[in-house]
Design a protein around this motif. Structure first.
Motif: not given
Length: 72
Positions: A6-7, A25-29, A32-34
Motif C-alpha cells: 500500500s505504500t 505510511a500514515t494514520d490519516a483517515p 487509509a487505503d494508501g
C-alpha cells in the motif's frame, strides 16, 4: 500498473520509462487505503500546444546601465 504494497506503486510509461511512486505510511483517515486508492487517469492533453510569441529584439544595454542594476 502494479502495487506490491500500500505504500509503493510502479508503472511503465508509454515511452518505456518506469516510474515508482512511494508514500510514507500514515494514520490519516483520508489516506487509509494508501496507494491502492489511486487509479490511472488518461491524459487530458497531448502534444505541446501553440508556441508562444517571439520576444521583440532589443538592443543590449551599455555596461554602465547594467551596473546601475547592481547598486554600485
Amino acid at each position: 500498473m502494479q502495487a506490491e504494497d500500500s505504500t509503493t506503486l510502479e508503472a511503465t510509461l508509454a515511452d518505456g520509462r518506469r516510474m515508482t511512486l512511494s508514500l510514507p505510511a500514515t494514520d490519516a483517515p483520508w489516506a487509509a487505503d494508501g496507494l491502492r486508492a489511486l487509479r490511472p487517469v488518461p491524459p487530458t492533453h497531448t502534444g505541446r500546444g501553440e508556441e508562444p510569441p517571439t520576444l521583440p529584439e532589443q538592443p543590449a544595454l551599455p555596461l554602465e546601465v547594467a551596473i546601475l542594476g547592481f547598486g554600485l
